[in-house]
Design a protein around this motif. Sequence first.
Motif, PDB file in Angstrom:
ATOM      1  N   GLU A  28       8.954   3.034   5.298  1.00 23.90           N
ATOM      2  CA  GLU A  28       9.172   1.449   5.109  1.00 23.90           C
ATOM      3  C   GLU A  28       8.622   0.855   3.785  1.00 23.90           C
ATOM      4  OE1 GLU A  28       7.306  -0.321   8.444  1.00 23.90           O
ATOM      5  OE2 GLU A  28       8.872   0.174   9.907  1.00 23.90           O
ATOM      6  N   LEU A  29       7.433   1.677   3.454  1.00 26.22           N
ATOM      7  CA  LEU A  29       6.535   1.361   2.278  1.00 26.22           C
ATOM      8  C   LEU A  29       6.366   2.328   1.480  1.00 26.22           C
ATOM      9  CD1 LEU A  29       4.051  -1.132   3.798  1.00 26.22           C
ATOM     10  CD2 LEU A  29       6.262  -1.828   2.882  1.00 26.22           C
ATOM     11  N   SER A  48      16.450   0.963   4.532  1.00 23.51           N
ATOM     12  CA  SER A  48      15.311   0.856   5.446  1.00 23.51           C
ATOM     13  C   SER A  48      13.955   0.731   4.682  1.00 23.51           C
ATOM     14  CB  SER A  48      15.450   2.270   6.247  1.00 23.51           C
ATOM     15  OG  SER A  48      15.213   3.089   5.388  1.00 23.51           O
ATOM     16  N   ILE A  49      13.874   1.114   3.300  1.00 26.38           N
ATOM     17  CA  ILE A  49      12.494   1.015   2.609  1.00 26.38           C
ATOM     18  C   ILE A  49      12.434  -0.448   2.269  1.00 26.38           C
ATOM     19  CG2 ILE A  49      11.306   1.941   1.039  1.00 26.38           C
ATOM     20  CD1 ILE A  49      13.034   4.508   0.696  1.00 26.38           C
ATOM     21  N   GLN A  50      11.372  -0.912   2.936  1.00 29.35           N
ATOM     22  CA  GLN A  50      11.143  -2.352   2.520  1.00 29.35           C
ATOM     23  C   GLN A  50      10.535  -2.870   1.448  1.00 29.35           C
ATOM     24  OE1 GLN A  50       9.038  -4.153   5.989  1.00 29.35           O
ATOM     25  NE2 GLN A  50      10.461  -3.443   7.548  1.00 29.35           N
ATOM     26  N   LYS A  51       9.653  -1.778   0.846  1.00 27.42           N
ATOM     27  CA  LYS A  51       9.180  -2.177  -0.437  1.00 27.42           C
ATOM     28  C   LYS A  51       8.763  -1.070  -1.253  1.00 27.42           C
ATOM     29  CE  LYS A  51       5.128  -4.234  -2.671  1.00 27.42           C
ATOM     30  NZ  LYS A  51       3.714  -5.158  -2.438  1.00 27.42           N
ATOM     31  N   ARG A  94      22.223  -2.189  -4.964  1.00 28.55           N
ATOM     32  CA  ARG A  94      22.579  -2.921  -4.193  1.00 28.55           C
ATOM     33  C   ARG A  94      21.738  -2.791  -2.662  1.00 28.55           C
ATOM     34  NH1 ARG A  94      27.112  -5.728  -4.256  1.00 28.55           N
ATOM     35  NH2 ARG A  94      28.102  -4.522  -5.846  1.00 28.55           N
ATOM     36  N   ASP A  95      21.373  -1.604  -2.339  1.00 27.33           N
ATOM     37  CA  ASP A  95      20.464  -1.478  -1.175  1.00 27.33           C
ATOM     38  C   ASP A  95      19.122  -1.845  -1.456  1.00 27.33           C
ATOM     39  OD1 ASP A  95      22.720  -0.873   0.472  1.00 27.33           O
ATOM     40  OD2 ASP A  95      22.016   1.434   0.403  1.00 27.33           O
ATOM     41  N   LEU A  96      18.847  -1.828  -2.728  1.00 27.42           N
ATOM     42  CA  LEU A  96      17.279  -2.065  -3.268  1.00 27.42           C
ATOM     43  C   LEU A  96      17.152  -3.482  -3.653  1.00 27.42           C
ATOM     44  CD1 LEU A  96      16.555   1.507  -4.809  1.00 27.42           C
ATOM     45  CD2 LEU A  96      15.797   0.631  -2.500  1.00 27.42           C
TER      46      LEU A  96
END
Length: 753
Positions: free
Chosen positions: A145-146, A167-170, A189-191
Amino acid sequence: SCGATQLCNCSSLDLDFIPSGLTGKIIVLNLAHNKIKHVRSQDLQQTVNLRVLLLQSNEISSIDEDSFCSLGKLELLDLSNNSLAHLSPAWFGQLSSLQHLHLQGNFYRDLGESSPFSSLRNLTSLHLGSLWFSTIRQRNFEGIELLDNLWIDGGNLSHYELGSLKSIQKISHMVISIRSIKIFSAIVRDLLPSVTWLEVREIALSKPAEMPLLRVLSSSLTKKITFKHTLLTDATVPEMVSILEDTPKLVEVELINCRLLGTGQWEMEIQANRSETLRVLTIEKLSIEKFYLFTDMKGVESLLSLFTNITVVNTKVFLVPCSLSRHLRSLEYLDLSANLLGDQSLRHSACQGGWPSLQTLNLSQNSLSDLEMTGRSLSHLSKLTLLDISQNNFGDIPDVCEWPKSLKYLNLSSTQIPKVTTCIPPTLEVLDVSANKLKEFGLQLPFLKVLYLTKNQLKALPGAAPIPNLVAMSIRRNKLNSFSREEFESFKKMELLDASDNNFICSCEFLSFVHHQARIAQVLVGWPEHYVCDSPLAVRGAQVGAVHLSLMECHRSLVVSLICVLVFLLILVLVAVGYKYHVVWYLRMTWAWLQAKRKPKRAPAKDICYDAFVSYSENDSEWVENIMVRELEQACPPFRLCLHKRDFVPGKWIVDNIIDSIEKSHKTLFVLSEHFVQSEWCKYELDFSHFRLFDENNDAAILVLLEPIQSKAIPKRFCKLRKIMNTKTYLEWPLEEEQQERFWENLKGALKS
């Protein structure tokens, strides 16, 4: 075996396997740069407290699934640059504390069908990818996630499933090496909402048709974008600039080791949309193959007016057009170091009205040579407080210069200045004149607080009166050997004095005096590190106090005097021994012999001038000169003899005269007597010629005994003369007149042979 240590370094030992006997006490295990091919279940079973495991640069192709199951405290695992063809989630299942994972440089083509990292809840840094890495699937990063750092080596990445990184939030810093703009666009686009700093490497922005794919960047919330090893062209730069300006949160853009193909003739005009956030531009080592044809940059003037901080380093900048400088109205920081700016081009670049808000300017490592012109060119910059013009070549500087009145920091280090003058502005608070040729410093700088004088030739501290507010001074690597109490105490506000790496004479008096200056926070004088100290004053980082000085350090003069006396007595003994055993004679003999050895064995026939060279003692000169010379030189035909009194060249070294005379004579005639073998002449000069004469192993020597003499009476150092008397026939001068006629016939016959 690592024994009981907590750090076990087994790198570069050509190990084929992980050694046995590893204990639970080990915290760091370094097995890098070996030849390990397989990690077994039992290899790391006992290392339950391991925090760092380094296995990079081996030949690991297989890992048992439970090899890392006991490493619950592991924080860093490096498996980079091995031969792993796949990644197993089972390897990482028990690594609940893992924060840093390095998997780059292996042979795997993908990360599997699911996520190998789903159990790594504390992971903050992940580095993966290789030349063979080609596929990223949708579930590969589930569980993460982080991340502080995500590094993907995807130069040959050809397949990316949308949503794989969503799925990686930050991600604080993402580095991606990629060639496909299409794949890069899908990743971005995903990031869009998650990456703070995006660093793109190896991408080629050369085709205008592909540029719309990058328009997705303008929706990103990234604050910093770095392009490294990127190719740009005149056709793609305007579109790229437009995309970056539209990025809503973007503050900083970096171009590092990039290439620009073109001359600034943009195919479409660059529109400056006045970005509300973009303020920092950094360009390092930008390669413009035809930089000498680059245009006047009028097309980017309005764009650059946005920036408050610009760095253009090592990019062959030789001029900033005046019109561009005038557009940089918001610019507060400008770094143009390691470029080609000269005195005249700086004058044009910093023209009136240019850089009106500039506070910091770095012009180090350029081609400036006139300090007066440099100061005058910048004098109108009313807000300039910091100026770095180090590593230029100013040499001698004038007495009067013009500077900005706001200037407080000036760096003139490594500028070949032999002497500082009143050209230095009196408004300074910090001055760096390190690494010059200064032998003294006496400027009146009433506001100066920090002074750097490192690597000069000063033999004394500067006077305190001209710099009354000095707080810190570095005078390392000069030629100081001491300073007095008065000099030291005159700096009323001094808090730090670094005088290490000088030639201090560490006397007891000097040490005591420094020790009692308790009001000073730190004094570095660079005394040896073995001193034991406990006062508030520092000696190369230790405290000056209970310093125990040796006899040599406390009584240097007495010890030096004693050593000189002992050396003098030793020399006297050596001279006496040398005189008694004729050491000088042997040394001179050896030197002359070495010189003679370098010459040809025998002079050419055309250079032969004499029938014989006569070697005799001065005490026998009456017989030689009045009897023998008259008999031989008045014979028919006459013989030509070489005598030292008559035929030696005046002013020439006597040994050279002797050797030259022997070489230019058919024979050498020795008139032997008791006087001959006892004569100092023969002892120290004449017999130098014997080496050459007898080394030729011929019959050039004729011995005439003027009086009976025993071979054993000849000193041992005349060993070759003794040998020839024992092995060759010699003529003996008869006292009876009736036998003298026979003597002359035999002598003449020997000279003719």
